[in-house]
Design a protein around this motif. Structure first.
Motif, PDB file in Angstrom:
ATOM      1  N   ASN A 234      28.535  -4.321 109.783  1.00  0.00           N
ATOM      2  CA  ASN A 234      29.849  -4.721 110.613  1.00  0.00           C
ATOM      3  C   ASN A 234      29.752  -5.735 111.563  1.00  0.00           C
ATOM      4  O   ASN A 234      30.816  -6.529 111.735  1.00  0.00           O
ATOM      5  CB  ASN A 234      30.566  -3.559 110.952  1.00  0.00           C
ATOM      6  CG  ASN A 234      31.016  -2.657 110.224  1.00  0.00           C
ATOM      7  OD1 ASN A 234      31.350  -2.771 109.042  1.00  0.00           O
ATOM      8  ND2 ASN A 234      30.667  -1.170 110.451  1.00  0.00           N
ATOM      9  N   GLY A 284      25.972   4.388 116.607  1.00  0.00           N
ATOM     10  CA  GLY A 284      27.409   4.688 116.253  1.00  0.00           C
ATOM     11  C   GLY A 284      28.184   3.696 116.697  1.00  0.00           C
ATOM     12  O   GLY A 284      28.254   2.438 116.434  1.00  0.00           O
ATOM     13  N   THR A 285      29.081   4.062 117.731  1.00  0.00           N
ATOM     14  CA  THR A 285      30.381   3.268 118.122  1.00  0.00           C
ATOM     15  C   THR A 285      29.784   2.567 119.501  1.00  0.00           C
ATOM     16  O   THR A 285      30.894   1.974 120.191  1.00  0.00           O
ATOM     17  CB  THR A 285      31.565   4.020 118.308  1.00  0.00           C
ATOM     18  OG1 THR A 285      31.353   4.937 119.196  1.00  0.00           O
ATOM     19  CG2 THR A 285      32.206   4.407 116.878  1.00  0.00           C
ATOM     20  N   THR A 286      28.745   2.848 119.912  1.00  0.00           N
ATOM     21  CA  THR A 286      28.377   2.308 121.421  1.00  0.00           C
ATOM     22  C   THR A 286      27.178   1.256 121.053  1.00  0.00           C
ATOM     23  O   THR A 286      26.362   1.380 120.196  1.00  0.00           O
ATOM     24  CB  THR A 286      27.628   3.427 122.098  1.00  0.00           C
ATOM     25  OG1 THR A 286      29.030   4.382 122.163  1.00  0.00           O
ATOM     26  CG2 THR A 286      27.348   2.770 123.599  1.00  0.00           C
ATOM     27  N   ASP A 300      31.877  -0.466 124.029  1.00  0.00           N
ATOM     28  CA  ASP A 300      32.304  -0.190 122.751  1.00  0.00           C
ATOM     29  C   ASP A 300      31.830  -1.256 121.693  1.00  0.00           C
ATOM     30  O   ASP A 300      32.046  -2.263 121.931  1.00  0.00           O
ATOM     31  CB  ASP A 300      33.768  -0.204 122.774  1.00  0.00           C
ATOM     32  CG  ASP A 300      34.468   0.236 121.627  1.00  0.00           C
ATOM     33  OD1 ASP A 300      34.214  -0.209 120.608  1.00  0.00           O
ATOM     34  OD2 ASP A 300      35.516   1.184 121.715  1.00  0.00           O
ATOM     35  N   SER A 302      32.958  -2.188 118.913  1.00  0.00           N
ATOM     36  CA  SER A 302      34.149  -3.027 118.211  1.00  0.00           C
ATOM     37  C   SER A 302      34.611  -4.123 119.067  1.00  0.00           C
ATOM     38  O   SER A 302      35.183  -5.032 118.469  1.00  0.00           O
ATOM     39  CB  SER A 302      35.053  -1.823 117.825  1.00  0.00           C
ATOM     40  OG  SER A 302      35.598  -1.335 118.872  1.00  0.00           O
TER      41      SER A 302
END
Length: 430
Positions: A234, A284-286, A300, A302
């Motif tokens: 991503n 993960g998300t971090t 974050d 994202s």
């Protein structure tokens, strides 16, 4: 006349002495700059995931996102082989590449652009000098490695990227980026590179042609080696020596966000350099990113929003696992942070200065890692010791001699630990 002046001064002193006493305000006295040495270490339980036997270690910290979690490793380390890989550290050249492992072969880069492939039994399979034909090997130092899809990718201090057939050592292509860089990162059909000129590159892994690039804020100071790009399906996160971090879409390079990891540790710090030290780590998300002068941030992944920032400089890539973040800071301490808020759980001082004759200081020890493997936190050091620590308390759990001292971070594949020494040797422990 002099007597009159002396008398007046004495009278003023007596009057001043009769004044009101200083008012001392109540309350606790706090230092303007907190004393980090006063940190109270806590033996806090940690939920490590189960050990996993990994056959390969393709990038720093194991993979392109620089997060492999918890590889399997025996509790007792015994040296099984030593193999020469070329030139070691000297006053003018340094080994900056960590080993990478794929299909039972360990790949290394010495201090003078010599690539060596070593079998798991300790034999040299092939070597290749990636010094450009128009240069001398002594003209530059540094670089990094990544392996994937049967190809080995090498960056050098000459500003070039070379793709090599991992099985035979044959050169496939070379791309001149005209700037040194950190280790390459290979993911999908691209090779990602963060140049020391604050340019990020995405190259076609089949031919080395430039697919796209991003440009960051220039900087005038940094350290040798540089950091690599963290990539997953991503996002691609580029670290630069100005402290800037740029996140882009892996395909096409459209910028998603950018931020700076800036600031210094209060009190003492090893240096005032905002260079990102170590590869960003996507967990993960971090994403975790640290600079050399005294800051590490959890963001974050994202959008780059800060989750927390800790006053700890990093000298290498951090290792998040089990709700904690392990790192080596710029003051030669092994530190465990709480991944939820960045607070210090414990810190352990490592050997710092090198003493010469008559107690003079002639240098500083270097420490590489940390990695978490086999239920321990492992650090390889230039003083000739591989140290293992209990992740719960930070207590020393084992010491292993490393002849010549470390010049790379330890890596683990096939339940074997590999590390490169300052003498230019690859050591294997199992």
């Amino acid at each position: 006349m002099a007597n009159k002046i002396l008398g007046a001064a004495l009278a003023m002193a007596i009057i001043s002495a009769c004044g009101e006493a200083d008012i001392i305000l109540p309350g606790e006295r706090l230092d303007i700059r907190p004393d980090q040495a006063a940190t109270v270490n806590e033996a806090r339980p940690i939920g490590l995931p189960a050990q996993r036997v990994n056959a390969d270690w393709t990038h720093g910290n194991g993979g392109p996102d620089h997060q492999i979690t918890h590889p399997a490793l025996n509790a007792t380390l015994t040296q099984v082989f030593v193999n020469g890989i070329g030139e070691g550290d000297s006053l003018r050249a340094r080994i900056t590449a960590d080993p990478v492992v794929a299909n039972g072969v360990i790949y290394t880069l010495d201090a003078r652009s010599l690539v060596t492939a070593t079998t798991s039994s300790g034999q040299t399979a092939w070597t290749r000098d990636v010094t450009p034909a128009t240069d001398n090997a002594s003209d530059a130092s540094g670089g990094g490695l990544a392996v994937g899809g049967g190809q080995l990718y090498v960056t050098t201090g000459f500003g070039e990227v070379t793709a090599i057939n991992a099985a035979t050592g044959a050169e496939l292509w070379t791309q001149d980026l005209d700037a040194p860089s950190g280790a390459p990162t290979v993911f999908g059909d691209l090779v990602y590179i963060a140049g020391r000129d604050s340019t990020g590159w995405a190259l076609d892994k089949t031919n080395g042609r430039i697919r796209w690039q991003v440009t960051g804020t220039p900087a005038v100071a940094g350290f040798g080696g540089g950091s690599g790009v963290a990539v997953n399906s991503n996002i691609a996160i580029f670290p630069f020596q100005s402290g800037e971090v740029i996140a882009a879409f892996p395909q096409g390079g459209l910028r998603r966000w950018n931020t700076f990891v800036a600031g210094e540790r209060d009190g003492s710090a090893a240096a005032n350099i905002s260079d990102v030290a170590g590869d960003p780590v996507i967990d993960g998300t971090t994403v975790y990113v640290g600079n050399f002068s005294g800051r590490i941030s959890a963001m974050d992944v994202s959008n780059g929003d800060r989750i927390w920032t800790a006053q700890e400089g990093t000298t290498g890539t951090v290792w998040p696992v089990g709700g904690s973040v392990f790192l080596l800071n710029d003051l030669n301490e092994l530190v465990r942070l709480d991944a939820a808020d960045g607070s210090v759980i414990w810190r352990v001082a490592l050997p710092d200065t090198v003493e010469g004759r008559f107690g003079s200081i002639v240098g500083k020890h270097a420490h590489y890692g940390p990695i978490v493997a086999g239920g321990r936190v492992i650090v390889a050091s230039s003083d000739g010791v591989i140290r293992q620590f209990d992740p719960v308390s930070g207590a020393v759990a084992g010491l292993t001699t490393l002849e010549g001292g470390a010049s790379s971070a330890p890596v683990v594949a096939g339940q074997t630990l590999y590390v490169v020494s300052k003498l230019g040797n690859l050591h294997a422990f199992r």
